[in-house]
Motif scaffolding. Structure first.
Motif, PDB file in Angstrom:
ATOM      1  N   GLY A  41       0.809  -1.215   0.000  1.00 11.75           N
ATOM      2  CA  GLY A  41       0.000   0.000   0.000  1.00 11.75           C
ATOM      3  C   GLY A  41       0.840   1.262   0.000  1.00 11.75           C
ATOM      4  N   ALA A  45       0.871   4.178  -2.851  1.00 11.06           N
ATOM      5  CA  ALA A  45       0.574   5.560  -2.458  1.00 11.06           C
ATOM      6  C   ALA A  45       1.693   6.505  -2.863  1.00 11.06           C
ATOM      7  N   THR A  48       1.993   6.807  -6.718  1.00 10.95           N
ATOM      8  CA  THR A  48       0.832   7.503  -7.268  1.00 10.95           C
ATOM      9  C   THR A  48       0.922   9.002  -7.001  1.00 10.95           C
ATOM     10  N   THR A  64      -0.847   3.805 -12.044  1.00 14.12           N
ATOM     11  CA  THR A  64      -1.083   3.122 -10.769  1.00 14.12           C
ATOM     12  C   THR A  64      -1.557   1.694 -10.997  1.00 14.12           C
ATOM     13  N   THR A  65      -2.467   1.515 -11.948  1.00 12.67           N
ATOM     14  CA  THR A  65      -2.948   0.174 -12.267  1.00 12.67           C
ATOM     15  C   THR A  65      -1.829  -0.689 -12.829  1.00 12.67           C
ATOM     16  N   GLY A 132      -6.590  -6.217  -1.327  1.00  8.12           N
ATOM     17  CA  GLY A 132      -6.442  -4.789  -1.048  1.00  8.12           C
ATOM     18  C   GLY A 132      -6.516  -3.947  -2.308  1.00  8.12           C
ATOM     19  N   PHE A 133      -5.853  -4.403  -3.372  1.00  6.50           N
ATOM     20  CA  PHE A 133      -5.901  -3.664  -4.642  1.00  6.50           C
ATOM     21  C   PHE A 133      -7.309  -3.664  -5.228  1.00  6.50           C
ATOM     22  N   LEU A 135     -10.153  -3.747  -3.510  1.00  6.83           N
ATOM     23  CA  LEU A 135     -11.005  -2.852  -2.732  1.00  6.83           C
ATOM     24  C   LEU A 135     -10.645  -1.384  -2.941  1.00  6.83           C
ATOM     25  N   VAL A 136      -9.331  -1.086  -3.001  1.00  9.89           N
ATOM     26  CA  VAL A 136      -8.896   0.308  -3.067  1.00  9.89           C
ATOM     27  C   VAL A 136      -8.828   0.826  -4.498  1.00  9.89           C
ATOM     28  N   LEU A 137      -8.269   0.015  -5.400  1.00  8.83           N
ATOM     29  CA  LEU A 137      -8.065   0.463  -6.776  1.00  8.83           C
ATOM     30  C   LEU A 137      -9.107  -0.073  -7.757  1.00  8.83           C
ATOM     31  N   GLY A 138      -9.892  -1.033  -7.306  1.00  9.52           N
ATOM     32  CA  GLY A 138     -10.906  -1.606  -8.184  1.00  9.52           C
ATOM     33  C   GLY A 138     -10.335  -2.463  -9.292  1.00  9.52           C
TER      34      GLY A 138
END
Length: 261
Positions: A41, A45, A48, A64-65, A132-133, A135-138
């Protein structure tokens, strides 16, 4: 009463070794499972905020993706290496490696046991970071089987390298040197944060002889559906590399190199 054996495999001994290797990292899950999630994470962050808005798209996806699968694989291979290497290293330093060598386990069973622990830890880390990716980045998974295959291969490959490092290292500072000067550069300089097509010709060539590049590129293909090279080529190279280092592990256990002295 003799050891129960089915065929030529000591299933009881092998399962006991696997269970020990898995419980080693589960017992300290905040260090072995939660810490990689936090580190991943932080990487996302920082990159990004510092680069993402100005970097633009890479291979048709935003920056970021693009880096997310590379970061996921970096966490997987570093933790798989740490699991097997620390297990052997701690046993050698504490003097209880004999407890692993004395039971009726063959060299192949020892290799399988240590690699199973590394693969289990790598898979747990991949699931945690991937969730985590999501949930946060979709970020979803374009090709789940490809992603799973490369995660398993990466965990096994680095787990085998960890076995070799654990056998040859005599002190913790030697193990730290291997991690800092070999494993970390391999994971950072293998297309984790960039497309290798942007590299100069010499670096492009060097990168393409590094199996870790194909692991990261394969996971990126499995998650995003884009890659710098053919996933089939990466699959064969990673399979061959994993088989080769696993064979070295088997040979070292069979000879008792730096273990029985």
């Amino acid at each position: 009463m003799g050891v129960r054996r089915f065929g030529r495999v000591n299933w009881l001994g092998l399962w006991t070794l696997i269970e020990r290797e898995v419980m080693r990292f589960v017992a300290v899950w905040t260090q072995t499972l939660l810490a990689p999630l936090v580190t991943a994470g932080l990487f996302v962050a920082i990159f990004t905020l510092a680069i993402g808005p100005r970097r633009g798209d890479v291979m048709g996806v935003d920056f970021t993706t693009f880096i997310a699968p590379g970061i996921l694989m970096m966490m997987v291979i570093q933790n798989a290496f740490a699991n097997s290497s620390s297990s052997i290293m701690v046993s050698k330093v504490q003097g209880n490696i004999v407890d692993t060598l004395m039971p009726p386990l063959s060299s192949g069973e020892l290799v399988i046991g240590y690699l199973a622990g590394a693969v289990a830890r790598g898979l747990f880390v991949a699931l945690g970071v991937g969730a985590g990716f999501l949930l946060v980045l979709g970020i979803g998974i374009a090709h789940p089987l490809w992603a799973l295959t490369f995660v398993l291969l990466g965990s096994a490959f680095l787990g085998a390298l960890g076995v070799i490092a654990g056998i040859f290292a005599r002190k913790f500072d030697q193990m730290a040197a291997i991690t800092n000067f070999v494993i970390t550069p391999l994971s950072f300089l293998s297309g984790t944060f960039y497309s290798v097509e942007a590299l100069p010709d010499a670096m492009w060539t060097v990168t393409h002889v590094n199996p870790v590049f194909y692991l990261i590129d394969g996971v990126r293909y499995g998650i995003l559906g884009v890659s710098d090279s053919s996933p089939w080529l990466g699959l064969w190279i990673c399979m061959a590399s994993t088989a080769a280092v696993s064979l070295v592990c088997w040979w070292l256990f069979r000879r008792g190199t730096r273990l029985k002295a």
